[in-house]
Design a protein around this motif. Sequence first.
Motif, PDB file in Angstrom:
ATOM      1  N   ASP A 138       0.816  -1.221   0.000  1.00 25.07           N
ATOM      2  CA  ASP A 138       0.000   0.000   0.000  1.00 25.07           C
ATOM      3  C   ASP A 138       0.846   1.266   0.000  1.00 25.07           C
ATOM      4  O   ASP A 138       0.316   2.362  -0.209  1.00 25.07           O
ATOM      5  CB  ASP A 138      -0.933   0.021   1.215  1.00 25.07           C
ATOM      6  N   LEU A 139       2.157   1.142   0.227  1.00 22.29           N
ATOM      7  CA  LEU A 139       3.021   2.324   0.274  1.00 22.29           C
ATOM      8  C   LEU A 139       3.284   2.833  -1.138  1.00 22.29           C
ATOM      9  O   LEU A 139       3.869   2.138  -1.967  1.00 22.29           O
ATOM     10  CB  LEU A 139       4.355   1.995   0.959  1.00 22.29           C
ATOM     11  N   ARG A 140       2.857   4.047  -1.414  1.00 24.25           N
ATOM     12  CA  ARG A 140       3.142   4.659  -2.709  1.00 24.25           C
ATOM     13  C   ARG A 140       4.486   5.376  -2.680  1.00 24.25           C
ATOM     14  O   ARG A 140       5.121   5.582  -3.700  1.00 24.25           O
ATOM     15  CB  ARG A 140       2.021   5.645  -3.084  1.00 24.25           C
ATOM     16  N   HIS A 141       4.887   5.777  -1.479  1.00 28.39           N
ATOM     17  CA  HIS A 141       6.184   6.415  -1.270  1.00 28.39           C
ATOM     18  C   HIS A 141       6.754   5.856   0.031  1.00 28.39           C
ATOM     19  O   HIS A 141       6.015   5.288   0.855  1.00 28.39           O
ATOM     20  CB  HIS A 141       6.039   7.937  -1.160  1.00 28.39           C
ATOM     21  N   PRO A 142       8.048   5.971   0.251  1.00 23.86           N
ATOM     22  CA  PRO A 142       8.622   5.489   1.503  1.00 23.86           C
ATOM     23  C   PRO A 142       7.947   6.142   2.717  1.00 23.86           C
ATOM     24  O   PRO A 142       7.609   7.321   2.688  1.00 23.86           O
ATOM     25  CB  PRO A 142      10.093   5.904   1.406  1.00 23.86           C
ATOM     26  N   TYR A 143       7.771   5.346   3.751  1.00 20.98           N
ATOM     27  CA  TYR A 143       7.275   5.897   5.018  1.00 20.98           C
ATOM     28  C   TYR A 143       8.446   6.505   5.764  1.00 20.98           C
ATOM     29  O   TYR A 143       9.489   5.860   5.947  1.00 20.98           O
ATOM     30  CB  TYR A 143       6.644   4.798   5.869  1.00 20.98           C
ATOM     31  N   CYS A 144       8.284   7.728   6.221  1.00 20.43           N
ATOM     32  CA  CYS A 144       9.286   8.385   7.060  1.00 20.43           C
ATOM     33  C   CYS A 144       8.553   8.968   8.267  1.00 20.43           C
ATOM     34  O   CYS A 144       7.618   9.757   8.099  1.00 20.43           O
ATOM     35  CB  CYS A 144      10.011   9.494   6.304  1.00 20.43           C
ATOM     36  N   GLY A 145       8.957   8.574   9.456  1.00 17.12           N
ATOM     37  CA  GLY A 145       8.277   9.073  10.641  1.00 17.12           C
ATOM     38  C   GLY A 145       8.658   8.299  11.886  1.00 17.12           C
ATOM     39  O   GLY A 145       9.719   7.642  11.925  1.00 17.12           O
ATOM     40  N   PRO A 146       7.831   8.382  12.911  1.00 19.73           N
ATOM     41  CA  PRO A 146       8.124   7.706  14.178  1.00 19.73           C
ATOM     42  C   PRO A 146       8.325   6.204  14.002  1.00 19.73           C
ATOM     43  O   PRO A 146       7.688   5.580  13.157  1.00 19.73           O
ATOM     44  CB  PRO A 146       6.878   8.004  15.026  1.00 19.73           C
ATOM     45  N   ALA A 147       9.220   5.638  14.794  1.00 18.61           N
ATOM     46  CA  ALA A 147       9.481   4.198  14.765  1.00 18.61           C
ATOM     47  C   ALA A 147       8.394   3.498  15.570  1.00 18.61           C
ATOM     48  O   ALA A 147       8.488   3.375  16.786  1.00 18.61           O
ATOM     49  CB  ALA A 147      10.862   3.903  15.342  1.00 18.61           C
ATOM     50  N   GLN A 148       7.362   3.033  14.868  1.00 14.61           N
ATOM     51  CA  GLN A 148       6.211   2.484  15.588  1.00 14.61           C
ATOM     52  C   GLN A 148       5.703   1.160  15.038  1.00 14.61           C
ATOM     53  O   GLN A 148       4.779   0.575  15.615  1.00 14.61           O
ATOM     54  CB  GLN A 148       5.075   3.507  15.574  1.00 14.61           C
ATOM     55  N   ASN A 149       6.268   0.665  13.937  1.00 16.42           N
ATOM     56  CA  ASN A 149       5.848  -0.630  13.407  1.00 16.42           C
ATOM     57  C   ASN A 149       6.571  -1.723  14.182  1.00 16.42           C
ATOM     58  O   ASN A 149       7.770  -1.943  14.024  1.00 16.42           O
ATOM     59  CB  ASN A 149       6.162  -0.716  11.911  1.00 16.42           C
ATOM     60  N   GLU A 150       5.844  -2.438  15.009  1.00 19.22           N
ATOM     61  CA  GLU A 150       6.452  -3.403  15.923  1.00 19.22           C
ATOM     62  C   GLU A 150       7.167  -4.533  15.192  1.00 19.22           C
ATOM     63  O   GLU A 150       8.236  -4.981  15.612  1.00 19.22           O
ATOM     64  CB  GLU A 150       5.380  -3.977  16.864  1.00 19.22           C
ATOM     65  N   GLU A 151       6.588  -5.015  14.104  1.00 19.86           N
ATOM     66  CA  GLU A 151       7.231  -6.114  13.385  1.00 19.86           C
ATOM     67  C   GLU A 151       8.561  -5.674  12.787  1.00 19.86           C
ATOM     68  O   GLU A 151       9.559  -6.391  12.872  1.00 19.86           O
ATOM     69  CB  GLU A 151       6.312  -6.648  12.288  1.00 19.86           C
ATOM     70  N   VAL A 152       8.585  -4.495  12.195  1.00 17.50           N
ATOM     71  CA  VAL A 152       9.826  -3.988  11.623  1.00 17.50           C
ATOM     72  C   VAL A 152      10.838  -3.681  12.717  1.00 17.50           C
ATOM     73  O   VAL A 152      12.037  -3.963  12.569  1.00 17.50           O
ATOM     74  CB  VAL A 152       9.560  -2.737  10.766  1.00 17.50           C
TER      75      VAL A 152
END
Length: 216
Positions: A138-152
């Motif tokens: 679903d990402l059309r562009h890289p996500y840049c922001g808070p580190a909040q994706n637990e799996e990653v």
Amino acid sequence: MTPQDIVDFLSQQPEFFVDHPELLSTLTVPHPLSGQAISLTERQLLNLREKLGQVQGKLAELVSFGEENDVIAERVHRLTLSLMTAPEFESVNFAIYNHLQEDFAVPHVALRIWNSILKRPLPEFIEVSEELRFYAADLRHPYCGPAQNEEVLAWFGESASQLRSMALIPLRRDAQIFGMLALGSEDPERFFPEMGTLYVERIGDLVSAAVLRHIG
């Protein structure tokens, strides 16, 4: 006569001070800083100096941005050469981590690949959840922001709890997403939503092409 009447009159009579040049030196206004009375000519010079200072500041800012872009472009160039000359996937993998951590000063880097024809007994090929695959797709562009994706975050091991910002870059084979490159930092301002992602996307394209060349 109101102040607005005077403004209207002078606006409609642009030649007024041409016909009465003595007024430019005899009329006085307060200095914007000291409050001391100065002539209209002196006040105009102050305005011009102020505008000149603003222009010089903008020019210095543009020069700084240009120099910064030159530095980033040179780093991307070095990464490109390393990826192009890598003889096998292991060399590609090393180039990705080495350049991003050493040349780009990104403290934490993680790579995951899925839907690959060839696999390796490496962390980069550990299975990811279907939820993350859908998220990446679903990402059309890289996500840049808070580190909040637990799996990653789990990809970074013991360093995960220290991370405050991250960039998540989907790896593409045409329209299909086959992996993700994750960059992490303890600095909450290193990766932020409003930042430009042109070079981040280019790095994603380079990594995608280099990985696909060796694993299909």
